[in-house]
Scaffold this motif. Structure first.
Motif, PDB file in Angstrom:
ATOM      1  N   ASP A 146       0.631  -3.969 -24.446  1.00  0.00           N
ATOM      2  CA  ASP A 146       0.728  -2.870 -25.414  1.00  0.00           C
ATOM      3  C   ASP A 146       2.061  -2.144 -25.291  1.00  0.00           C
ATOM      4  N   GLY A 147       2.543  -1.989 -24.064  1.00  0.00           N
ATOM      5  CA  GLY A 147       3.837  -1.342 -23.866  1.00  0.00           C
ATOM      6  C   GLY A 147       4.964  -2.150 -24.491  1.00  0.00           C
ATOM      7  N   THR A 148       4.887  -3.476 -24.360  1.00  0.00           N
ATOM      8  CA  THR A 148       5.909  -4.338 -24.956  1.00  0.00           C
ATOM      9  C   THR A 148       5.892  -4.234 -26.475  1.00  0.00           C
ATOM     10  N   LYS A 149       4.705  -4.203 -27.050  1.00  0.00           N
ATOM     11  CA  LYS A 149       4.595  -4.043 -28.500  1.00  0.00           C
ATOM     12  C   LYS A 149       5.239  -2.727 -28.935  1.00  0.00           C
TER      13      LYS A 149
ATOM     14  N   PHE B 160       2.055 -16.364 -21.363  1.00  0.00           N
ATOM     15  CA  PHE B 160       1.060 -16.068 -22.395  1.00  0.00           C
ATOM     16  C   PHE B 160      -0.364 -16.079 -21.850  1.00  0.00           C
ATOM     17  N   SER B 161      -0.578 -16.710 -20.703  1.00  0.00           N
ATOM     18  CA  SER B 161      -1.914 -16.598 -20.098  1.00  0.00           C
ATOM     19  C   SER B 161      -2.081 -15.240 -19.432  1.00  0.00           C
ATOM     20  N   ARG B 162      -0.978 -14.662 -18.943  1.00  0.00           N
ATOM     21  CA  ARG B 162      -1.057 -13.327 -18.343  1.00  0.00           C
ATOM     22  C   ARG B 162      -1.095 -12.242 -19.416  1.00  0.00           C
ATOM     23  N   PHE B 163      -0.421 -12.512 -20.548  1.00  0.00           N
ATOM     24  CA  PHE B 163      -0.377 -11.523 -21.633  1.00  0.00           C
ATOM     25  C   PHE B 163      -0.731 -12.207 -22.959  1.00  0.00           C
ATOM     26  N   PRO B 164      -1.976 -12.633 -23.112  1.00  0.00           N
ATOM     27  CA  PRO B 164      -2.345 -13.410 -24.310  1.00  0.00           C
ATOM     28  C   PRO B 164      -2.150 -12.634 -25.613  1.00  0.00           C
ATOM     29  N   GLU B 165      -2.227 -11.300 -25.565  1.00  0.00           N
ATOM     30  CA  GLU B 165      -2.060 -10.515 -26.794  1.00  0.00           C
ATOM     31  C   GLU B 165      -0.646 -10.627 -27.355  1.00  0.00           C
ATOM     32  N   LEU B 166       0.294 -10.947 -26.502  1.00  0.00           N
ATOM     33  CA  LEU B 166       1.681 -11.026 -26.976  1.00  0.00           C
ATOM     34  C   LEU B 166       1.956 -12.305 -27.752  1.00  0.00           C
ATOM     35  N   TYR B 167       1.116 -13.311 -27.583  1.00  0.00           N
ATOM     36  CA  TYR B 167       1.373 -14.581 -28.281  1.00  0.00           C
ATOM     37  C   TYR B 167       1.330 -14.390 -29.802  1.00  0.00           C
ATOM     38  N   PRO B 168       0.226 -13.906 -30.371  1.00  0.00           N
ATOM     39  CA  PRO B 168       0.231 -13.726 -31.825  1.00  0.00           C
ATOM     40  C   PRO B 168       1.226 -12.651 -32.281  1.00  0.00           C
ATOM     41  N   PHE B 169       1.400 -11.614 -31.453  1.00  0.00           N
ATOM     42  CA  PHE B 169       2.316 -10.537 -31.845  1.00  0.00           C
ATOM     43  C   PHE B 169       3.758 -11.047 -31.935  1.00  0.00           C
TER      44      PHE B 169
END
Length: 1946
Positions: free
Chosen positions: A1226-1229, A1279-1288
């Motif tokens: 979320d911070g990266t987004k 992407f396994s550690r931060f799966p939400e970032l993949y689609p974003f």
């Protein structure tokens, strides 16, 4: 190293109630032999350990009674009392276990009675325990009854129904109480712990009690309790408010209870499978299951609950030998599939940790099942199966995880995978070494880069599994590959462990296969040879880590290898002596010997070393130029595996020799190692002395006359005592005036170690040495003066050492002196120099603890000292002294605060108040505040401290809270204090609060603003006092003085308040006597911190307020008072609300990265208990992420800026660790989206947050390479550690790519593109990535390619870099060809240069990555490159003039250049591939048609011209070298000559050409090249001569000078007349003019060239020598002027190199060429450079000394000719050589006055130096002057005095004309008289108040005295025996390096 005393076990004694005690008394017999008497005697004891002996006698006594066959009432009563005793004991009391163990042996006859007694007592416990907080004791008793206690288990079995009911009741009530007390962390922690124990006891009950066969009886009380417990466990499992350990244990309990309650057992696996798969059929499932586990039978089971159910399944079911049959196998597979699903859903680090353990547990269960499983399961679990593939994916994804424990689990999983595969193929009988799965797995691991930590672990598992031969067959050089990696500290432990696994396995296999005599050679070749190569030639870090980690393991494995290593290193030690940046063979030898001795492979120091290493080599090592060689040699002497090994006399001499030259080390690491090693030596001396004392006693008793075989112990003890005294003498002498910080630090640290290792003896213990015996008044004063230094570390060491000395040493200070010390401390506490107040603090603490306060201060203590015993007397004295000092300081502080309230400027100039506060804090910190006795006097002091602190803060806060506190007072001469302060207060009004952005717009509209408008709100402060300093002088108050006064005051107040909170106990109510601070006072302190953290603008102020606030919040979170405990939460919610509301009246700082706001929130969150649920963190992160996210335009941006800045601080906080990781996505987004904001402040904060997140995700950058693989991650791992970032990221990239270059031509910059590409550029594909991953990186590739069309140059470049990691290495050639095919043809009419440029950049970076890969020597690689070259030829028009864009032309030429380099390497310079393709022909055409030949019609205004020039020149140079390589083919034409390139009008072309030529010439000059210069470069000296006079570009001129320096002057110097119309002499003069007037880098090169020319003339005939002789004096002056400390490093380095190269001609020539004055001037330059603060210059100057020592006529001056020595010893050696040369030259008469002038400091005016230094200190207190922190004047004086004394003592020579020395005599006498006058004007405590002045005067005094004594010696007025300097070694003692000339070391 001493023997530690075994810690005594504390056992709480057992007791009985009054009734039981009376019963025992009534039953005890008169003889005291029955059981009642035994128990009575036992309970009357107060010592638990003694009671254990009685408890053990119970059963033997009962066995005797058993023979009578009766159980009388006495025994029955005693058994009942024993049951009561057992249940009354604490669970951890050893008596409880002893009693249970004893009663387990109870005779069978008494078992029934005992069981009844225990059942009765336990029933009573269950019935009477009604208090919630007494449940824990009962639960512990139930637990202990079932734990290895037969009677207890039987009792619980009898009361099973009651126990179950009790457990159910306790769980209900405890969980309810826990809910009620939400927020009270302390009580909740206890309740949750009770809850956890209750669940564990319930599980234990079902597992160990045999009463559950009745469970099939439905509706029975037991069944009802079981159902109730199961229902509660199910609720706990899904309750996120509980600790995860409770949820985990509940998961175990649920599965266990289902297993116990469900029938038939064979259907249990199916039932649990349906629960895990969330497919429970309500029609077939039992009603009790649906009722009790309702939440588990629905589809919405939380991931954590499912995870813990899987854990329960694997733990509680019986997997052994496949007992559950096919349904069990199905359950096993279902469980792992559920775990795979959960691994993609779970983000929380603790749950990830659970998951990894459960997966490892699953692999263990699978191994158990596979022992007797069906073929279908084996097919499902072999190496090629989907399950194993996914397990391997999990391992590869998590083997780099930040959590060590999780990485360890991946190792277990990988090892179990190998074992599983072995079990699946065992029946087929196939050979594992030829197994395809194992082979492919090994190959894929070996293909990985060595930066991957998981690679080492998995290879180690493979070695254990298959043997090392399997690995060595595939990679023979793997030992060397791993050793090369060991320069990286983060990889060293993994690499060394893998190497150890491999060489141990290899040794065992070789020994089993080969003959005993032959295996060792192969083993040495494989493992020892690479090691020796690294030790001799590797980098510094690499050698250090190999020595520390790998070498000990190798020697432990095979100690016999030591002799093999030493033999090889001894033979090469002479040839490879090393240097400052290389240890050489000598360093490797010392490292090996040190390691061998430390690990016990060298039995004796003196006996074994004579065969291994000579004494001369030891001495060489002790002063070697490389610091690590010195450390290893010292370690060899100090370290031993036997702590009592006797230290030999020779070792002692070497240690003394080492200390003489090695205390002044600039490296903190080296200093720490020296001090640590010497402490080990002292410990050896202390412990071996104890052995010697025992031997001495035994010899005196038994063998008084037998001393012939070994040295008598008393002799050794005396040698120890003399040695330690000698060491202490050296160390105290090192504390001379002007000694450097490193010297003082080392000396004081070593002295502290001596005081610690040799304590004051107690009792009958003897100690060989006591430091206090060697300390007199002078040395005590020296230690006191060490408190005055500017470095606090020295103050701390000196203070600690003073505290270790007996208090009787204060007698050295008289009462007047003590009064002066106290007054000095008070004066220093108000000094304007910040370090003075630190000195004051240590002085006051010293006076307090030594009870040396002036008697006049006793009036401050109202109460008489309380009566106390001897043990408490010193503590009471310290307390009263501290109270006195604090009262005195507080009184003065109150006065000063009152004055500061009237004039802050006066305070800043005369009495900055922070020093007083610092001293108060220092005094409090040294006091044991938990055991104070004068409480009644302390309380008002604490209250007054708080009030005064608030007042002080109120005075200085306006400055700290201003918008710009760093420059508020203009530096003018206006002395009107009132108007200036008024102007300051106008300037400092905060203007960066919440309305910052709107006001910024207002200010933009109007041209200026008037300060008068602002002043209306500021009250007029009337003061007319003239600002004077302490001595009454008017001084100009600068902004810096005011700011320092203010922020340091704030700092000290914050630290004081933090210390008060942390150290003082709190009062629960104001009237109570149990504490010092009330709740209201604590709240006031909290409000103070809140105000200043949220409003201060100065970083120094709010950072240190944060330090104090953290101390407060830590106390509050542990405070039992609920209202105080909840304060952090209230403060946090309040500030979050203030940030959200965006009130214009808020004083929060919106600039300066939100100033103290992030610190405030950070302190509140970081102190939250980590073992809890971190609710505050969750609330805060939710709010901040919401604020930082996208907002509509109507909302203010200030909250967003605050949120982004706070997030940055939280992500940077290492204390939050992995807890913060779930919020990274979320911070990266927020950061990426914030970067698109139109508001600059949001973009700025987003950029800072993004940078922090990159570091948090990829780790701290460890190298210069921005995209180093150490700071990268595979795509699957990321992407396994931060799966939400993949689609974003994919969606954002797609949006950017689709609109990056619109057809309308509109420029769309897409700010977020940069951040997107930056993240993606740090990912790379791994050969281990799964092929069917849902998180594949392939979808990103087309979008990244399209980003290359961006109109922004930097974005195109970023896209090209980001594309590289997304393309697999074997796919790169096809991708390049595809990209090249997209490029337009020359016939195309419409194309965009941006598109072409982006595509070409992508081609270039892909080709570069491919050329750097490990495949570059493969045939596949050659063919693929040839195909790329063919495609490149098709678009060659882009490199020619047909392409009008210079930027794209340059990139295409870069691609051609890269291709030629790659193909040239493959063909080893013969270009068969290039010629075959016709590639060179095309390149020649490009160059021939380029502007390099035809001329440039462009100017510098053409875009891309510099880049194009550089690219074209590189290609042209490559073409020239290619033709030069074909020397045999004369018909080949050079496309362009070097002369043409060098004559170009563009400096870019000339510079690149010169760099290429310089590389070739320097390689040829250093004889490193295999071939000489090609004919193309012959006879080019004349060309460079012509160029050097014409060149006006500085960098080009510098390169030409370097090239001329590389060439032999005999080749080009004769051409000067013809080429440049200058004679050689005129050319020399021209180069000296260049060296005198040009910029520093050109000066340096010109000086080098000049010196080489002069050296050339000196070597040739006398005629040319005479020709340049008149210019030598100018050259000498040039060298001298290049050695000043104020000059750049490059200039001084050049001077050092010049001196080294010309030393044989001008410094050591037996027939001096220069005059004596010039020769000595050059020697003075050498000595000056040897004392430079910069190590690189000292090392270069050391080279000069080594050259000078190694000449034919000087090599006998010392024993270190041809040796590499360090600068400290080189200084001594240089003076020894110089004095020897003066004798050889017969120039003592002329030279002695010069040397005596050096000693005296002639040329430096004492009075002028004092005045200038005083002026700087008074007028510019914050100015940093040029100070050399390494040079020590008196060390130089000491060495010079020593050699002059030796010279004059040994020679019968006397000056023929004494009047020649008259000038020096007069100067020294005048200086002595002046010094006495200057000493008289100093104050009595000048060492504290005028430290710098006193130090300078003492140095001058020592120089003057030394000179006078030598002059007196010359005149025969003083004998040799009195020639001892006050602060220096005696010459005889210091004569370490000048041994007789007949002894040489090398």
């Amino acid at each position: 190293m001493g023997v530690k005393k075994k810690k005594e076990t504390q056992v709480t004694s057992l007791t009985v109630c009054h009734q039981d005690l009376e019963t025992l008394k009534s039953l005890a017999d008169v003889e005291g032999k029955n059981l009642a008497s035994l128990l009575l005697h036992c309970v009357q004891l107060t010592d638990g350990v003694s009671q254990i002996r009685y408890v053990k006698q119970i059963v033997p006594l009962l066995e005797k009674a058993n023979k009578n066959g009766t159980c009388d009432p006495t025994i029955r009563s005693c058994l009942d009392i024993l049951a009561g005793i057992y249940l009354s004991l604490n669970l951890k009391n050893p008596l409880k276990k002893v009693l249970a163990s004893s009663l387990n042996g109870l005779p069978e006859f008494f078992l029934i009675e005992a069981t009844q007694s225990f059942t009765s007592r336990l029933q009573e416990e269950l019935n009477t325990s009604t208090d919630l907080y007494s449940y824990r004791r009962v639960i512990d008793n139930i637990s202990s009854c079932m734990e290895n206690f037969d009677l207890g288990r039987s009792s619980v079995n009898n009361l099973l129904e009651n126990v179950l009911h009790f457990l159910q009741k306790s769980l209900i009530e405890i969980s309810e109480e826990n809910r009620k007390l939400a927020g009270n962390h302390i009580v909740q922690t206890q309740l949750m712990n009770d809850l956890l124990v209750s669940i564990r006891v319930s599980v234990m009950l079902v597992q160990k009690v045999q009463g559950f066969q009745r469970l099939h009886l439905k509706n029975s009380p037991i069944w009802q309790s079981m159902c109730g417990l199961l229902s509660m466990f199910t609720n706990f499992l899904s309750d996120d408010g509980l600790l995860q350990t409770i949820q985990s244990t509940s998961g175990l309990a649920v599965i266990l209870f289902i297993k116990a309650m469900f029938h038939p057992p064979e259907k249990i696996p199916d039932l649990i499978s349906s629960v895990l798969l969330r497919s429970v059929d309500p029609t077939s499932a039992p009603e009790w299951l649906l009722s009790c586990c309702k939440s588990l039978c629905c589809a919405d089971v939380p991931p954590s609950a499912l995870l813990f159910l899987c854990q329960g399944t694997l733990t509680m079911l019986d997997w052994q030998e496949g007992r559950m049959g096919p349904s069990g196998e199905a359950l096993l597979l279902n469980t792992v599939h559920v775990l795979f699903t959960l691994s993609s859903q779970i983000k929380e680090s603790t749950l990830e940790m659970f998951l990894s353990r459960i997966l490892a547990s699953w692999t263990n269960s699978a191994i158990q099942v596979l022992d007797s499983s069906s073929p279908s399961l084996k097919d499902s679990l072999n190496g090629n199966a989907d399950v194993v593939r996914r397990l391997l994916d999990y391992v590869y994804t998590h083997w780099e995880h930040p959590l060590d424990a999780l990485r360890h689990q991946t190792k277990i999983i990988f090892r179990n995978i190998l074992q599983m595969h072995q079990l699946t193929v065992e029946e087929s009988g196939s050979d594992l070494s030829a197994d395809r799965f194992i082979f492919e797995l090994t190959e894929s691991l070996l293909r990985l880069e060595w930066h991957s930590k998981g690679k080492y672990t998995c290879l180690g598992c493979l070695v254990d599994f298959m043997g090392v031969d399997h690995i060595l067959a595939l990679a023979k050089t793997i030992p060397l590959q791993i050793l090369e990696v060991m320069g990286d500290q983060s990889l060293v432990p993994y690499a060394s462990d893998l190497l150890e696994t491999m060489f141990k396995n290899h040794k065992s296999r070789l020994k089993s296969q080969a003959a005993a005599s032959t295996w060792i050679d192969e083993w040495h070749k494989t493992w020892v040879s690479p090691l020796l190569r690294v030790l001799c030639e590797g980098s510094l870090d690499q050698k250090s880590y190999v020595t520390d980690y790998y070498l000990p393991k190798l020697l432990n494995c095979n100690p016999e290898s030591l002799s093999h290593m030493v033999k090889i290193l001894q033979t090469s030690a002479d040839a490879k002596t090393g240097s400052y940046d290389s240890r050489g063979a000598l360093g490797a030898l010392m490292a090996c010997l040190r390691t061998a001795r430390a690990h016990g492979h060298l039995q004796s120091a003196t006996d074994a070393w004579r065969d291994l290493v000579s004494s001369a080599r030891i001495k060489q090592g002790l002063i070697h130029q490389h610091c690590q060689v010195r450390i290893d040699t010292l370690g060899l002497l100090c370290e031993s595996n036997r702590s009592t090994e006797i230290v030999s006399t020779e070792e002692m001499r070497w240690i003394q020799f080492f200390i003489t030259y090695n205390l002044n080390s600039q490296s903190p690491g080296v200093r720490q190692q020296i001090c640590s090693l010497l402490k080990k030596l002292f410990c050896r001396i202390q412990e071996s002395s104890q052995v010697l004392y025992k031997l001495e006693q035994s010899k005196s008793k038994h063998e008084p006359g037998n001393e012939s075989t070994r040295q008598h112990p008393s002799v050794s003890l005396q040698q120890y005592k003399n040695f330690m005294s000698s060491i202490c003498n050296s160390l105290f002498e090192a504390l001379f005036p002007g000694s450097s910080y490193p010297t003082r630090f080392s000396a004081l640290t070593i002295l502290g170690s001596i005081a610690e290792v040799f304590p004051v003896p107690e009792g009958r213990v003897q100690t060989v040495y006591q430091l206090s015996h060697d300390i007199d008044a002078g040395r005590f004063q020296t230690l006191m003066e060490c408190l005055t230094g500017t470095f606090e570390e020295v103050k701390i060491l000196a203070f600690d050492l003073l505290m270790k000395l007996p208090k009787t040493f204060v007698q050295f200070q008289g009462s007047v002196k003590l009064q002066g010390l106290f007054q000095a401390a008070l004066e220093l506490s108000t000094s304007t120099k910040p370090y003075d107040c630190v000195t004051a603090s240590y002085l006051l603490n010293f006076l307090i603890w030594q009870n040396a306060l002036p008697s006049s201060l006793s009036a401050y203590l109202k109460t008489q000292r309380v009566a106390c015993g001897d043990g408490d007397k010193s503590a009471a004295v310290v307390e009263s002294n501290t109270l006195i000092v604090i009262k005195c300081l507080l009184e003065k502080l109150e006065e000063e605060v009152s004055r500061a309230e009237n004039s802050l400027l006066q305070a800043a100039a005369s009495f900055p108040m922070y020093g007083r506060v610092h001293c108060i804090t220092g005094a409090l910190r040294k006091l044991p505040l938990n055991s104070l006795q004068l409480v009644s006097e302390w309380r008002p002091v604490v209250e007054k401290l708080l009030v005064t602190s608030y007042r002080l803060s109120a005075v200085v806060s306006p400055v700290i809270q201003s918008s710009s506190p760093e420059g508020l007072i203009p530096n003018d001469t206006d002395a009107e204090s009132a108007s200036r302060l008024h102007r300051i207060l106008n300037e400092i009004q905060p203007r960066d609060t919440n309305d910052y952005f709107s006001r910024a717009k207002t200010l933009k509209e109007c041209g200026s603003f008037d300060l008068e408008d602002l002043s209306a709100s500021v009250p007029n402060i009337d003061t007319s006092a003239e600002i004077k300093g302490k001595e009454g002088k008017t001084c100009d108050v600068t902004a810096q003085m005011v700011l320092v006064c203010c922020w340091r005051s704030m700092k000290e107040v914050a630290l004081l308040l933090g210390s008060l909170c942390q150290l003082l106990p709190m009062r629960s109510v104001p009237e109570s006597l149990d504490g010092w601070l009330t709740v209201e006072q604590v709240k006031e302190i909290g409000d103070y911190f809140k105000q200043h953290l949220l409003q201060s603008r100065h970083r120094g102020a709010f950072e240190l307020a944060y330090t104090g606030f953290v101390k407060l919040t830590e106390i509050l979170n542990r405070c039992p008072n609920v209202s105080l405990q909840k304060l952090p939460e209230e403060w946090l919610l309040s500030v979050l609300e203030e940030i959200k509301c965006c009130d214009p009246s808020s004083k929060l700082c919106a600039t300066r990265r939100s100033a103290g706001i992030p610190f405030y929130i950070q302190a509140l969150l970081a102190s939250e208990p980590k073992k809890g649920k971190m609710d505050l963190l969750k609330i805060t992160m939710k709010e901040l992420i919401s604020l930082a996210g996208p907002t509509d335009g109507s909302q203010s941006t200030v909250p967003k800026v605050h949120a982004l800045n706070i997030l940055r601080a939280l992500f940077r906080d290492t204390r939050l660790g992995e807890i913060i990781i779930p919020y990274v996505a979320d911070g990266t987004k927020a950061a990426i989206l914030g970067f698109t904001s139109p508001v600059w402040a949001v973009r700025n904060s987003s950029t800072l947050l993004f940078s922090t997140l990159i570091t948090r995700i990829f780790g701290v950058k460890r190298g210069k390479d921005e995209l180093s693989k150490k700071n990268r991650m595979t795509g699957s791992e990321f992407f396994s550690r931060f799966p939400e970032l993949y689609p974003f990221l994919l969606k954002q990239l797609e949006t950017v790519a689709n609109t990056v270059d619109s057809d309308t031509g509109e420029l769309n910059r897409h700010p977020s593109m940069f951040l997107l590409l930056l993240v993606l550029g740090r990912l790379y594909p791994s050969p281990m990535d799964g092929t069917c991953s849902a998180l594949s990186m392939a979808p990103f590739i087309p979008f990244i390619m399209r980003c290359g069309h961006s109109p922004v140059y930097r974005s195109r470049e970023m896209a090209a870099r980001a594309l590289v990691p997304f393309v697999m290495m074997d796919e790169i050639p096809n991708t390049i060809q595809t990209l090249l095919a997209k490029l337009p043809d020359c016939t195309d009419q419409c194309f965009r240069q941006n598109h072409i440029h982006g595509t070409l950049l992508q081609v270039f970076h892909l080709l570069q990555a491919f050329s750097d890969s490990k495949y570059r020597m493969n045939t596949y690689f050659q063919q693929e490159l040839a195909d790329v070259a063919v495609c490149t030829k098709a678009k060659l028009w882009l490199a020619k003039r047909q392409n009008p864009c210079l930027v794209t032309r340059a990139v295409y030429i870069d691609i051609l250049f890269l291709l030629t380099c790659c193909l040239d390497k493959l063909s080893k310079g013969n270009q068969p591939v290039l010629e075959h393709l016709g590639f060179w022909e095309e390149i020649r055409r490009i160059i021939s048609g380029s502007e390099l030949i035809t001329g440039f019609p462009y100017t510098y205004t053409v875009p891309g011209l510099p880049q194009y020039l550089q690219s074209l020149t590189k290609l042209a140079i490559a073409a020239v070298w290619a033709v030069a390589a074909q020397a045999g083919e004369q018909n080949r034409d050079v496309p362009i000559s070097f002369s043409q390139l060098l004559e170009s009008s563009f400096p870019e072309v000339r510079l690149l050409t010169l760099e290429a030529l310089l590389e070739r010439f320097s390689t040829a000059a250093s004889a490193l090249g295999e071939k000489g210069l090609p004919p193309l470069l012959w006879n080019m000296g004349g060309t460079f001569l012509t160029l050097v006079l014409k060149e006006n570009h500085p960098e080009c001129l510098c390169k030409i000078l370097k090239i001329l320096h590389c060439l032999d002057p005999s080749e080009w110097l004769p051409q000067t007349e013809h080429r440049v119309h200058l004679s050689p002499k005129e050319f020399l003069i021209w180069t000296m003019d260049i060296a005198s007037h040009e910029r520093s880098e050109i000066q340096s090169e010109a000086l080098r060239l000049t010196s080489k020319v002069i050296a050339h003339h000196m070597q040739t005939c006398d005629e040319t020598r005479d020709l340049v002789a008149p210019n030598l004096q100018q050259w000498v002056q040039l060298v001298v002027s290049s050695c000043g400390d104020h000059l750049p490093t490059e200039s001084r380095l050049a001077a050092a190199e010049v001196l080294a190269s010309t030393a044989p001609f001008f410094l050591t020539n037996p027939q001096p060429i220069l005059g004596l004055q010039d020769t000595l001037a050059l020697w003075k330059c050498v000595l000056t450079l040897l004392q430079s603060e910069e190590q690189v210059i000292r090392e270069a100057a050391t080279g000069t000394v080594m050259t000078a020592m190694s000449q034919e006529n000087t090599r006998r001056s010392t024993e270190f000719a041809f040796c590499q020595v360090d600068a400290s010893s080189a200084l001594d050696l240089a003076l020894a050589v110089l004095c020897d040369l003066l004798q050889q030259w017969d120039q003592l008469t002329s030279g002695l006055p010069v040397l005596l002038g050096w000693l005296l400091g002639e040329g430096e005016d004492l009075m002028a130096c004092e005045e200038s230094a005083h002026q700087v200190e008074e007028d510019y207190p914050f100015e940093k002057t040029e100070i050399n922190f390494w040079a020590e004047t008196l060390i130089f004086v000491k060495y010079l005095y020593k050699h002059l004394f030796r010279l004059l003592s040994e020679s019968s020579w006397r000056p023929v004309s004494p009047e020649m020395l008259h000038h020096l005599q007069r100067t020294a006498s005048e200086q002595c008289h002046l010094l006495s006058q200057l000493f008289r004007v100093l104050p009595p405590t000048a060492e504290f108040l005028k430290t710098a002045e006193l130090t300078r005067l003492r140095i001058w005094e020592e120089r003057t005295l030394a000179c006078l004594r030598l002059l007196a010696l010359l005149e025969g007025k003083e004998g040799e025996d009195t020639l001892v300097l006050r602060a220096l070694d005696s010459p005889a003692a210091a004569n370490q390096l000048t041994l007789p000339r007949t002894e040489t070391a090398c």
